[in-house]
Design an enzyme around this catalytic site. Structure first.
Site, PDB file in Angstrom:
ATOM      1  N   LYS A 296      44.527  41.013  40.078  1.00 56.45           N
ATOM      2  CA  LYS A 296      43.952  42.139  39.348  1.00 56.45           C
ATOM      3  C   LYS A 296      43.845  43.347  40.272  1.00 56.45           C
ATOM      4  O   LYS A 296      43.558  43.209  41.475  1.00 56.45           O
ATOM      5  CB  LYS A 296      42.570  41.718  38.838  1.00 56.45           C
ATOM      6  CG  LYS A 296      41.854  42.693  37.922  1.00 56.45           C
ATOM      7  CD  LYS A 296      40.550  42.050  37.462  1.00 56.45           C
ATOM      8  CE  LYS A 296      39.797  42.932  36.471  1.00 56.45           C
ATOM      9  NZ  LYS A 296      38.563  42.240  35.976  1.00 56.45           N
TER      10      LYS A 296
ATOM     11  N   SER B  18      37.980  42.409  31.081  1.00 55.44           N
ATOM     12  CA  SER B  18      38.739  43.481  31.706  1.00 55.44           C
ATOM     13  C   SER B  18      40.020  43.014  32.395  1.00 55.44           C
ATOM     14  O   SER B  18      40.869  43.824  32.762  1.00 55.44           O
ATOM     15  CB  SER B  18      37.868  44.215  32.729  1.00 55.44           C
ATOM     16  OG  SER B  18      37.474  43.350  33.800  1.00 55.44           O
TER      17      SER B  18
ATOM     18  N   SER C 176      34.910  38.895  31.624  1.00 56.43           N
ATOM     19  CA  SER C 176      36.200  39.530  31.872  1.00 56.43           C
ATOM     20  C   SER C 176      37.329  38.585  32.206  1.00 56.43           C
ATOM     21  O   SER C 176      38.492  38.987  32.219  1.00 56.43           O
ATOM     22  CB  SER C 176      36.073  40.572  32.989  1.00 56.43           C
ATOM     23  OG  SER C 176      35.366  41.697  32.516  1.00 56.43           O
TER      24      SER C 176
END
Length: 444
Positions: free
Chosen positions: A69, A147, A171
């Protein structure tokens, strides 16, 4: 047909039925395809191939591709956290510890994945770099969840075996549920937060998404530098709770059908399942009425950057961060005290249960068009965001651990089953989730 997981691919490598170069080539082809539109902010397949060739035999990840990420430092890269406000920042000098551990275990980083700006939403929409479409529906572009949006799609499409991400209120588990993969949120203290941009130091957790629960066990062992105590106890040896307060509200027809079908199969397999009210879940609204940890702690971090670059923020993210400006010191301290008391009360209510079972989120992925940036869609966006975060965020407030695994039928959109408990129940959650996955993958 489900994609092969890391364990089965390692076995194929051992048998000589594939090689790492072929696996990286296949992952690169997927990453460059329409299936991975807006998934990667940067790829490095040539460098990954060279690194994979030097991975020693027997390495746990065997040189296979992993994604990280855009929240995590990777030496030589600028970490932008899905924002354009940080594109001029200094490149990272060293890898984040979580990245170091994956690479030391033989994982080859193939790219940095897209995300909700600064990790502050469960929807997965990004107005700067585009929104990765959920691979579950080739006809209608649907949200991936956030996310950790790009990471989830990278795993679900075959571009990576492990997607490194973070979980502050869901997330990891939200995109895992909506994309039909596995997401494990460990007890936060077990994995290092260094080298990752913070959202809430109180709630942030470094963790990963995978294609199977057994891969989740391996990924957790690597990221936490610990060995999971394995158990082959059958489902008949577990006692589950189904919390009815709020966590079962507003389920759409697909989620309700999949969740009830799963409970029946678990019951038929001998698992003991009790419905309990768990009224403490309802108290979270009043506990956080003055504002939550994420708003207060993110504002403390972003205050100076907002003064300099605030106009470049996603307005939907900026407004959530700026809510933290109004929180008073005594309110923050009272929130900490109230959380501690709440954690103790929930722990007492769950005594005697091995896990709580809930839908990870109460709905299947809606179309991106419903909440894409644009006039008139903010209300729908914030309503959807609250709904997606509702169930998984309970675990973060509990300082607990949770795993989301697919429980939908082949002809249904993805639905996640969340098994969860309080802090340091990680091994039990992983072991029972292996048993649940085995049951659900067998013929009914």
């Amino acid at each position: 047909m489900p994609l092969p997981d890391l364990h089965s691919t390692r076995e194929r490598l051992r048998q000589g039925r594939t090689d790492v170069a072929a696996e990286l080539g296949a992952a690169a082809a997927v990453a460059r395809s329409a299936a991975c539109t807006h998934v990667f902010l940067k790829t490095r397949f040539e460098a990954a191939a060279a690194e994979a060739a030097a991975v020693p035999p027997g390495a746990p990840l065997a040189g296979l591709p992993v994604s990280i990420k855009d929240l995590f430092d990777f030496a030589g890269d600028v970490t932008t956290a899905g924002s354009v406000a940080l594109v001029d920042a200094e490149p990272a000098r060293v890898d984040a510890p979580a990245v170091q551990r994956l690479r030391a275990a033989g994982g080859t980083v193939v790219g940095r994945t897209n995300m909700t700006e600064f990790a502050f939403s469960g929807v997965g929409v990004n107005p700067h770099y585009g929104t990765p479409p959920n691979p579950c529906d080739p006809k209608t572009p649907r949200i991936p969840g956030g996310s950790s949006s790009g990471g989830a799609v990278s795993v679900a499409t075959g571009a990576a075996f492990i997607g490194l991400g973070s979980d502050t209120g869901g997330s990891i588990r939200i995109p895992a549920a909506l994309c039909g993969i596995v997401g494990f949120k460990n007890t936060a203290r077990l994995t290092p937060l260094e080298g990752a941009y913070p959202l809430s130091g109180t709630l942030d957790t470094v963790c990963a998404m995978t294609r199977s629960v057994r891969d989740a066990v391996l990924a957790h062992e690597i990221l936490a530098a610990r060995t999971v105590a394995r158990s082959d106890a059958p489902l008949s040896g577990y006692r589950f709770a189904v919390a009815t307060t709020q966590l079962l509200d507003d389920m759409d027809a697909t989620v309700a059908r999949a969740f009830q079908r799963t409970l029946r199969r678990l019951g038929d397999a001998g698992a003991r399942i009790d419905e309990i009210p768990l009224p403490q879940v309802h108290e979270l609204g009043s506990i956080q009425s003055a504002g939550g940890f994420a708003a207060a702690e993110s504002y403390a971090w972003h205050r100076q950057l907002l003064l300099q670059e605030g106009s470049r923020y996603d307005p939907r993210v900026r407004v959530r961060i700026e809510r933290g400006a109004g929180m008073k010191a005594y309110e923050y301290i009272e929130l900490q005290r109230a959380r501690g008391a709440w954690v103790r009360e929930v722990g007492q209510a769950l005594a005697g249960y091995d896990a709580v079972l809930s839908p990870t989120v109460p709905i299947v992925a809606p179309p991106i068009a419903d909440v894409a940036p644009g006039a008139g869609r903010d209300e729908a966006f914030f309503g959807l965001n609250a709904l997606l975060l509702r169930n998984p965020s309970v675990v973060n407030m509990l300082d607990g651990c949770a795993l989301s695994l697919p429980c939908h039928a082949p002809d249904e959109l993805p639905v996640g089953l969340m098994a969860w408990h309080g802090a340091l129940h990680d091994d039990a959650i992983l072991n029972l989730s292996v048993q649940i996955e085995n049951l659900l993958s067998s013929k009914a």
